[in-house]
Design a protein around this motif. Structure first.
Motif, PDB file in Angstrom:
ATOM      1  N   GLN A  14      29.370  48.461  54.704  1.00  0.00           N
ATOM      2  CA  GLN A  14      28.990  48.359  56.383  1.00  0.00           C
ATOM      3  C   GLN A  14      29.284  46.857  56.173  1.00  0.00           C
ATOM      4  N   LEU A  15      29.817  46.379  57.360  1.00  0.00           N
ATOM      5  CA  LEU A  15      29.621  44.840  58.096  1.00  0.00           C
ATOM      6  C   LEU A  15      28.947  44.255  58.265  1.00  0.00           C
ATOM      7  N   THR A  16      27.905  43.313  58.603  1.00  0.00           N
ATOM      8  CA  THR A  16      26.741  43.735  58.818  1.00  0.00           C
ATOM      9  C   THR A  16      26.930  41.808  59.485  1.00  0.00           C
ATOM     10  N   LEU A  17      26.226  41.271  60.473  1.00  0.00           N
ATOM     11  CA  LEU A  17      26.545  40.264  60.580  1.00  0.00           C
ATOM     12  C   LEU A  17      25.014  39.136  60.341  1.00  0.00           C
TER      13      LEU A  17
ATOM     14  N   GLY B   9      28.225  39.644  56.623  1.00  0.00           N
ATOM     15  CA  GLY B   9      29.062  38.411  57.185  1.00  0.00           C
ATOM     16  C   GLY B   9      28.379  37.475  57.949  1.00  0.00           C
ATOM     17  N   SER B  10      29.803  36.279  57.769  1.00  0.00           N
ATOM     18  CA  SER B  10      29.184  35.290  58.945  1.00  0.00           C
ATOM     19  C   SER B  10      29.946  35.346  60.224  1.00  0.00           C
ATOM     20  N   ASP B  11      30.067  34.481  61.642  1.00  0.00           N
ATOM     21  CA  ASP B  11      30.938  34.927  62.613  1.00  0.00           C
ATOM     22  C   ASP B  11      31.665  33.845  61.638  1.00  0.00           C
ATOM     23  N   ALA B  12      32.060  33.765  61.219  1.00  0.00           N
ATOM     24  CA  ALA B  12      33.426  32.786  60.632  1.00  0.00           C
ATOM     25  C   ALA B  12      34.165  34.484  60.200  1.00  0.00           C
ATOM     26  N   VAL B  13      33.727  35.169  60.006  1.00  0.00           N
ATOM     27  CA  VAL B  13      34.094  36.658  59.186  1.00  0.00           C
ATOM     28  C   VAL B  13      34.047  37.606  59.876  1.00  0.00           C
ATOM     29  N   TRP B  14      33.907  37.652  61.081  1.00  0.00           N
ATOM     30  CA  TRP B  14      33.702  38.833  62.312  1.00  0.00           C
ATOM     31  C   TRP B  14      34.837  38.595  63.150  1.00  0.00           C
ATOM     32  N   GLU B  15      34.593  36.392  63.125  1.00  0.00           N
ATOM     33  CA  GLU B  15      36.035  36.770  63.925  1.00  0.00           C
ATOM     34  C   GLU B  15      37.172  36.180  63.626  1.00  0.00           C
TER      35      GLU B  15
END
Ligand SMILES: *[C@@H]1O[C@H](CO)[C@@H](O)[C@H](O)[C@H]1NC(C)=O
Length: 197
Positions: free
Chosen positions: A85-88, A173-179
């Motif tokens: 699960q990817l979280t922010l 993940g960081s913002d950058a990863v989500w983006e």
């Protein structure tokens, strides 16, 4: 004379029982099984292994904000496409990541491609500084550096920004990863796969 026969007979019976009993026949393995294929035919639970658990059992539970959370020292096995699960996470000072990142004792800007991994995957820091590849279900994929632990054992304190313990399958993940993955940060939690890059 009769007594001697009786004595001999009980000696024979004792030997038959002692040397032919199943526990002695399998004495090459007299501890809990460590893997699926040791201790052939003698599946003693208790060493942490059971057939269908994905090799990771809860280690306990902890209360946080009126709820009970399961704690884990382990995570599912890492494969070439490990489900997660990817979280922010906000890795900056005062952000929801809490203390500085565990690997480097630094805070990180939201533009940095960094992640925290659940305790089992963090593995005592052995993956610190290593790159992982994360793939979203939309087919997009990115690499990011492991800088922190998503603590599956502790939480609900200042160090963890009052957050409950992590699940055992989190890539935080960081913002950058989500983006980079083209994902909507508003979702907060998205199924992905990851592997060592
Ligand atoms: C991260 O946390 C800091 C400190 O609270 C805040 O200033 C910043 O806006 C947050 N960043 C994001 C992307 O939410």
């Amino acid at each position: 004379m009769a007594n001697l026969h009786l004595l001999f007979l009980s000696f024979v019976i004792f030997n038959i029982i002692f040397f032919a009993s199943p526990s002695n026949a399998l004495s090459s393995c007299d501890g809990p099984c460590q893997t699926a294929d040791d201790c052939d035919g003698q599946l003693i639970r208790g060493g942490g292994w059971s057939p269908s658990s994905g090799d990771c059992q809860p280690s306990g539970s902890m209360p946080c904000k009126g709820k009970s959370y399961t704690t884990y020292t382990c995570s599912p096995p890492v494969t070439s496409a490990t489900n997660a699960q990817l979280t922010l996470n906000n890795f900056s000072e005062g952000g929801d990541g809490g203390a500085p990142s565990k690997c480097d004792e630094q805070y990180h800007d939201k533009s940095e491609m960094v992640v925290a991994l659940s305790t089992g995957w963090y593995n005592g820091g052995s993956r610190c500084g290593q790159m992982i590849t994360i793939t979203a279900s939309n087919g997009m994929s990115t690499t990011a550096k492991v800088v922190d632990e998503c603590d599956s054992m502790n939480g609900c304190d200042e160090e963890h920004a009052d957050q409950p313990p992590c699940e055992n399958n989190i890539v935080d993940g960081s913002d950058a990863v989500w983006e980079a993955l083209g994902l909507d940060k508003g979702l907060g939690n998205v199924g992905v796969t990851w592997s060592m890059a």
